[in-house]
Design a protein around this motif. Structure first.
Motif, PDB file in Angstrom:
ATOM      1  N   UNK A  82       0.786  -1.181   0.120  1.00 44.83           N
ATOM      2  CA  UNK A  82      -0.049   0.044  -0.070  1.00 44.83           C
ATOM      3  C   UNK A  82       0.869   1.379  -0.057  1.00 44.83           C
ATOM      4  N   UNK A  83       2.064   1.127   0.719  1.00 47.00           N
ATOM      5  CA  UNK A  83       2.831   2.436   0.914  1.00 47.00           C
ATOM      6  C   UNK A  83       3.411   2.772  -0.576  1.00 47.00           C
ATOM      7  N   UNK A  84       3.791   1.695  -1.095  1.00 45.91           N
ATOM      8  CA  UNK A  84       4.746   1.715  -2.511  1.00 45.91           C
ATOM      9  C   UNK A  84       3.478   2.107  -3.578  1.00 45.91           C
ATOM     10  N   UNK A  85       2.542   1.606  -3.426  1.00 43.70           N
ATOM     11  CA  UNK A  85       1.281   1.941  -4.421  1.00 43.70           C
ATOM     12  C   UNK A  85       0.983   3.415  -4.335  1.00 43.70           C
ATOM     13  N   UNK A  86       0.689   3.929  -2.904  1.00 46.39           N
ATOM     14  CA  UNK A  86       0.374   5.455  -2.869  1.00 46.39           C
ATOM     15  C   UNK A  86       1.549   6.299  -3.400  1.00 46.39           C
ATOM     16  N   UNK A  87       2.779   5.993  -2.881  1.00 47.53           N
ATOM     17  CA  UNK A  87       3.983   6.676  -3.117  1.00 47.53           C
ATOM     18  C   UNK A  87       4.167   6.815  -4.840  1.00 47.53           C
ATOM     19  N   UNK A  88       4.033   5.642  -5.466  1.00 48.46           N
ATOM     20  CA  UNK A  88       4.254   5.509  -6.943  1.00 48.46           C
ATOM     21  C   UNK A  88       2.964   6.274  -7.655  1.00 48.46           C
ATOM     22  N   UNK A  89       1.877   6.284  -7.321  1.00 42.38           N
ATOM     23  CA  UNK A  89       0.751   6.885  -7.806  1.00 42.38           C
ATOM     24  C   UNK A  89       0.737   8.343  -7.767  1.00 42.38           C
ATOM     25  N   UNK A  95      14.451  10.454  -7.281  1.00 44.23           N
ATOM     26  CA  UNK A  95      13.565   9.561  -6.330  1.00 44.23           C
ATOM     27  C   UNK A  95      14.674   8.687  -5.391  1.00 44.23           C
ATOM     28  N   UNK A  96      14.722   8.561  -4.042  1.00 44.99           N
ATOM     29  CA  UNK A  96      15.868   8.300  -3.331  1.00 44.99           C
ATOM     30  C   UNK A  96      15.033   7.047  -2.330  1.00 44.99           C
ATOM     31  N   UNK A  97      15.655   5.917  -2.413  1.00 43.51           N
ATOM     32  CA  UNK A  97      15.116   4.608  -1.513  1.00 43.51           C
ATOM     33  C   UNK A  97      16.476   4.976  -0.331  1.00 43.51           C
ATOM     34  N   UNK A  98      15.793   5.242   0.671  1.00 42.19           N
ATOM     35  CA  UNK A  98      16.953   5.591   1.868  1.00 42.19           C
ATOM     36  C   UNK A  98      16.876   4.138   2.838  1.00 42.19           C
ATOM     37  N   UNK A  99      17.775   3.446   3.067  1.00 41.14           N
ATOM     38  CA  UNK A  99      18.009   2.625   4.043  1.00 41.14           C
ATOM     39  C   UNK A  99      18.701   2.932   5.405  1.00 41.14           C
ATOM     40  N   UNK A 100      18.156   2.748   6.525  1.00 41.19           N
ATOM     41  CA  UNK A 100      18.599   3.251   7.658  1.00 41.19           C
ATOM     42  C   UNK A 100      18.544   2.331   8.804  1.00 41.19           C
ATOM     43  N   UNK A 101      19.756   2.217   9.548  1.00 39.90           N
ATOM     44  CA  UNK A 101      20.039   1.608  10.656  1.00 39.90           C
ATOM     45  C   UNK A 101      18.855   1.932  11.904  1.00 39.90           C
ATOM     46  N   UNK A 102      17.936   1.126  12.262  1.00 46.43           N
ATOM     47  CA  UNK A 102      16.894   1.426  13.232  1.00 46.43           C
ATOM     48  C   UNK A 102      17.481   1.990  14.209  1.00 46.43           C
ATOM     49  N   UNK A 103      18.301   1.166  14.880  1.00 41.56           N
ATOM     50  CA  UNK A 103      19.057   1.655  16.065  1.00 41.56           C
ATOM     51  C   UNK A 103      19.701   2.992  16.322  1.00 41.56           C
ATOM     52  N   UNK A 104      20.452   3.093  15.267  1.00 38.76           N
ATOM     53  CA  UNK A 104      21.329   4.351  15.383  1.00 38.76           C
ATOM     54  C   UNK A 104      20.818   5.609  14.641  1.00 38.76           C
ATOM     55  N   UNK A 105      19.807   5.159  13.561  1.00 41.02           N
ATOM     56  CA  UNK A 105      19.298   6.244  12.788  1.00 41.02           C
ATOM     57  C   UNK A 105      20.440   6.473  11.534  1.00 41.02           C
ATOM     58  N   UNK A 106      21.349   5.887  11.739  1.00 42.92           N
ATOM     59  CA  UNK A 106      22.365   6.295  10.378  1.00 42.92           C
ATOM     60  C   UNK A 106      21.850   5.591   9.336  1.00 42.92           C
ATOM     61  N   UNK A 107      22.060   6.461   8.262  1.00 51.06           N
ATOM     62  CA  UNK A 107      21.878   6.036   6.866  1.00 51.06           C
ATOM     63  C   UNK A 107      23.042   5.056   6.408  1.00 51.06           C
ATOM     64  N   UNK A 108      22.556   3.821   6.046  1.00 49.78           N
ATOM     65  CA  UNK A 108      23.313   2.816   5.535  1.00 49.78           C
ATOM     66  C   UNK A 108      23.634   2.748   4.163  1.00 49.78           C
ATOM     67  N   UNK A 109      22.645   2.992   3.487  1.00 54.28           N
ATOM     68  CA  UNK A 109      22.682   3.048   1.856  1.00 54.28           C
ATOM     69  C   UNK A 109      21.431   3.899   1.394  1.00 54.28           C
ATOM     70  N   UNK A 110      21.574   4.338  -0.091  1.00 51.16           N
ATOM     71  CA  UNK A 110      20.800   5.137  -0.560  1.00 51.16           C
ATOM     72  C   UNK A 110      20.845   4.770  -1.982  1.00 51.16           C
ATOM     73  N   UNK A 111      19.712   4.542  -2.622  1.00 49.70           N
ATOM     74  CA  UNK A 111      19.481   4.104  -4.081  1.00 49.70           C
ATOM     75  C   UNK A 111      18.909   5.433  -4.711  1.00 49.70           C
ATOM     76  N   UNK A 164      11.173   6.269   1.257  1.00 49.65           N
ATOM     77  CA  UNK A 164      11.469   6.817  -0.051  1.00 49.65           C
ATOM     78  C   UNK A 164      11.122   8.416   0.002  1.00 49.65           C
ATOM     79  N   UNK A 165      12.396   9.029  -0.506  1.00 51.12           N
ATOM     80  CA  UNK A 165      12.033  10.369  -0.786  1.00 51.12           C
ATOM     81  C   UNK A 165      12.079  10.826  -2.353  1.00 51.12           C
ATOM     82  N   UNK A 166      11.316  11.898  -2.419  1.00 52.68           N
ATOM     83  CA  UNK A 166      10.961  12.165  -3.869  1.00 52.68           C
ATOM     84  C   UNK A 166      11.509  13.821  -3.923  1.00 52.68           C
ATOM     85  N   UNK A 167      12.576  13.973  -4.637  1.00 54.62           N
ATOM     86  CA  UNK A 167      12.892  15.385  -4.964  1.00 54.62           C
ATOM     87  C   UNK A 167      12.111  16.254  -6.050  1.00 54.62           C
ATOM     88  N   UNK A 168      11.516  17.158  -5.623  1.00 54.79           N
ATOM     89  CA  UNK A 168      10.530  17.888  -6.710  1.00 54.79           C
ATOM     90  C   UNK A 168      11.223  19.367  -6.630  1.00 54.79           C
TER      91      UNK A 168
END
Length: 205
Positions: A64-71, A85-101, A155-159
């Motif tokens: 549902x999240x992906x459907x709403x975002x992509x619509x 469009x950026x897919x951001x992967x974050x460490x839940x414990x430290x909130x450090x960004x581990x990877x970004x697509x 997901x971050x969208x740069x507009x």
């Protein structure tokens, strides 16, 4: 008359091109979530597309999240107001960004002056280009550092700055990565939208 009808049948409109881009993002993001172990493998199922067997989430919340975002994204692609469009992967414990697509969008120049432009590029050719990118995403696990912590994604969208955001959306800080390394994947183009894919990750060496 027949050749004219066949020509129109293969033409891709601005809306059709936006749908192709969002379809790629849906499969690409699902593949990343699976390959990077963000969710357990048993919460994905096989789906055949682009001549590949792809893994898609069975989790209704994620779907549902992906459907709403992509619509929402689809409309912005038609209006030509999105540049990344950026897919951001974050460490839940430290909130450090581990990877970004990063999925960077470019618009063919003449579509700015001619919003009714159609692309005559064969759909099979576009799908083959997308297939090559998805294969690279699947093989990225061979060189990306292991994510050995509990991670979440967003997901971050740069507009453009004058875009009105839906009320449930919020401004986000750029997801910067320390000691970053980047790998560029192949690009694909509908001849209306062109999309480049990069993965940015922490260099652990």
């Amino acid at each position: 008359m027949t050749s004219s009808m066949q020509s129109n049948k293969s033409a891709i409109t601005l809306k059709g091109s936006a749908a192709i881009v969002c379809d790629y993002l849906n499969y690409g993001i699902n593949s990343i979530l699976y390959q990077r172990g963000i969710y357990p493998p048993e919460s994905f199922k096989n789906d055949e597309n682009y001549g590949l067997t792809l893994l898609m989430t069975t989790d209704d919340k994620i779907k549902n999240f992906l459907h709403t975002t992509l619509e929402q994204l689809k409309g912005w692609l038609v209006d030509r107001t999105v540049n990344k469009v950026a897919l951001v992967i974050t460490n839940v414990k430290t909130m450090e960004v581990m990877e970004r697509w990063d999925f960077t969008v470019e618009y063919e120049e003449d579509t700015l002056e001619n919003p009714d432009k159609v692309s005559e590029k064969p759909l099979n050719q576009i799908k083959n280009e997308i297939r090559d990118v998805l294969k690279q995403i699947a093989s990225s696990v061979s060189y990306l550092p292991l994510l050995d912590c509990l991670c979440s994604f967003d997901i971050q969208i740069y507009t453009k700055s004058d875009v009105e955001l839906p009320k449930e959306w919020a401004e986000a800080e750029p997801a910067n990565i320390k000691n970053a390394q980047s790998v560029q994947m192949r690009a694909f183009s509908t001849n209306i939208h062109r999309m480049e894919t990069h993965v940015i990750y922490t260099n652990v060496n």
